[in-house]
Structure formats: C-alpha cells, structure tokens
Scaffold this motif. Structure first.
Motif, PDB file in Angstrom:
ATOM      1  N   LYS A  39     -20.416 -43.811 -12.467  1.00  0.00           N
ATOM      2  CA  LYS A  39     -19.696 -44.775 -13.296  1.00  0.00           C
ATOM      3  C   LYS A  39     -18.947 -45.783 -12.433  1.00  0.00           C
ATOM      4  N   TYR A  42     -27.863 -41.454 -18.808  1.00  0.00           N
ATOM      5  CA  TYR A  42     -26.651 -40.675 -19.081  1.00  0.00           C
ATOM      6  C   TYR A  42     -26.316 -39.746 -17.911  1.00  0.00           C
ATOM      7  N   LYS A  43     -27.317 -39.040 -17.392  1.00  0.00           N
ATOM      8  CA  LYS A  43     -27.069 -38.071 -16.324  1.00  0.00           C
ATOM      9  C   LYS A  43     -26.595 -38.769 -15.050  1.00  0.00           C
ATOM     10  N   THR A  44     -27.142 -39.966 -14.783  1.00  0.00           N
ATOM     11  CA  THR A  44     -26.720 -40.722 -13.604  1.00  0.00           C
ATOM     12  C   THR A  44     -25.302 -41.252 -13.805  1.00  0.00           C
ATOM     13  N   LEU A  45     -25.017 -41.687 -15.019  1.00  0.00           N
ATOM     14  CA  LEU A  45     -23.686 -42.238 -15.328  1.00  0.00           C
ATOM     15  C   LEU A  45     -22.606 -41.160 -15.217  1.00  0.00           C
ATOM     16  N   GLU A  46     -22.844 -40.014 -15.830  1.00  0.00           N
ATOM     17  CA  GLU A  46     -21.792 -38.993 -15.967  1.00  0.00           C
ATOM     18  C   GLU A  46     -21.757 -37.975 -14.831  1.00  0.00           C
ATOM     19  N   GLY A  47     -22.921 -37.583 -14.311  1.00  0.00           N
ATOM     20  CA  GLY A  47     -22.964 -36.536 -13.302  1.00  0.00           C
ATOM     21  C   GLY A  47     -22.588 -35.175 -13.859  1.00  0.00           C
ATOM     22  N   ARG A  48     -22.762 -34.160 -13.029  1.00  0.00           N
ATOM     23  CA  ARG A  48     -22.369 -32.799 -13.402  1.00  0.00           C
ATOM     24  C   ARG A  48     -22.372 -31.961 -12.130  1.00  0.00           C
ATOM     25  N   GLN A 101     -23.942 -51.503 -15.168  1.00  0.00           N
ATOM     26  CA  GLN A 101     -24.875 -50.588 -15.834  1.00  0.00           C
ATOM     27  C   GLN A 101     -26.328 -51.036 -15.717  1.00  0.00           C
ATOM     28  N   SER A 111     -20.836 -38.526 -10.460  1.00  0.00           N
ATOM     29  CA  SER A 111     -20.865 -39.550 -11.510  1.00  0.00           C
ATOM     30  C   SER A 111     -20.930 -40.905 -10.829  1.00  0.00           C
ATOM     31  N   TRP A 151     -29.447 -29.486 -19.375  1.00  0.00           N
ATOM     32  CA  TRP A 151     -28.300 -30.389 -19.328  1.00  0.00           C
ATOM     33  C   TRP A 151     -28.261 -31.155 -20.640  1.00  0.00           C
TER      34      TRP A 151
END
Ligand code: HEC
Length: 132
Positions: free
Chosen positions: A111, A98-104, A117, A109, A27
């Motif tokens: 956010k 970043y991964k927690t904020l944005e998701g995939r 934050q 996500s 990722w």
C-alpha cells in the motif's frame, strides 16, 4: 457428552491445518476485490512496467519467474508460492491485486511502498505472464 464437543473441535483444527498447508489458496479475498475489474488493459508497455517493479520489489522472495525461489525465500516462514501453477493463475486479477495491496505475514503490504494503484495492476499483468 464431552466427546460431542471434542469431535467438531478436532475436525475444525484439522481443517485449519490443511488450509495452511495449501499455501496461498486459503487466503480469503473480500468479495469486492474478488470481482474487481482490472482497469489496466494488458499490453507490452504494461507488462514491461510490471516487470521493472517486480525486479525492484518482489524478485528477492518470489524469484525472477515467480517460482518462489528468490534469494530471500529460504528465510521465509511461509513458502512464497509458485506463480506458474494453475491454482495461482486461476485466481481473479482482483484477488492478486488485493493480496499485493494488503499482504499477510511474510508477504509485505505494498500500500505504502507502491502508492500508485495503477502500478499494482501492471504487476498483476506481469504475474499473468508467469503461467505455464
Ligand atoms: C519478503 C518476501 C516477499 C516479498 C518482497 C514479496 N512477497 Fe509476495 N509473498 C510472500 C510470501 C511469504 C507469500 C505467501 C503468503 C501467505 O500465503 O500467507 C506471498 C504471497 C504473494 C501472493 C499470493 C500468492 C497466492 O498463492 O495467492 C501474491 C499475489 C504476491 N505475493 C505478490 C507479490 C508481489 C507483486 C510482490 C512485489 C510487489 C511481492 N509479492 C513481494 C513473500 C514476499
């Protein structure tokens, strides 16, 4: 002539397949986040706060201890990963943030769901307690 194009194309395809088998490690994390410093020093209070948020938002998929064995895990197309592994723990705080904020894909996500934050950094501090 054609074979010269075919071989790199096959190699590329194999590369993508391999990358997707490795779970979260492929990722990509933007440079800015990779190097981001965690503004919340770890402490009992921060880890406790992270644990409370984990129970509410993350445990259903990732499991109580981040082993990827939450009740929803079986319905996911991508495995949620094992947060006790070295491969997971060697990532930077910024990468986890970043991964927690944005998701995939199946990873939502956060956010909007966790707008403060600072709370995400508490979660990062809590995920750090999951290493073996
Ligand atoms: C609906 C299920 C679900 C929920 C809820 C969920 N996750 Fe995830 N999470 C996933 C899946 C699936 C992946 C793997 C995604 C991928 O590799 O594309 C993942 C990946 C991650 C990763 C990256 C793992 C790695 O190996 O690098 C982090 C960090 C993470 N989740 C943190 C959280 C946190 C923190 C919460 C709660 C605030 C949370 N997740 C809630 C399903 C979930």
């Amino acid at each position: 002539m054609k074979i010269k194009i075919l071989i790199p194309a096959i190699l590329l395809g194999l590369g993508f397949m391999l990358a997707s088998f490795q779970g979260g490690s492929d990722w990509p994390v933007p440079e800015k986040y990779q190097k981001m410093k965690n503004p919340v020093a770890t402490s009992k209070a921060s880890v406790d706060q992270g644990a409370a948020l984990w129970k509410l938002h993350c445990k259903s998929c990732h499991g109580k201890d981040g082993l990827g064995d939450g009740p929803k895990a079986a319905q996911l197309d991508t495995p949620a990963g094992d947060f006790s592994t070295k491969a997971f723990q060697k990532q930077t705080d910024g990468a986890l943030f970043y991964k927690t904020l944005e998701g995939r894909d199946d990873m939502p996500s956060f956010k909007k769901k966790i707008p403060d934050q600072e709370d995400l950094w508490h979660l990062v501090n809590f995920m750090r307690t999951m290493g073996e």
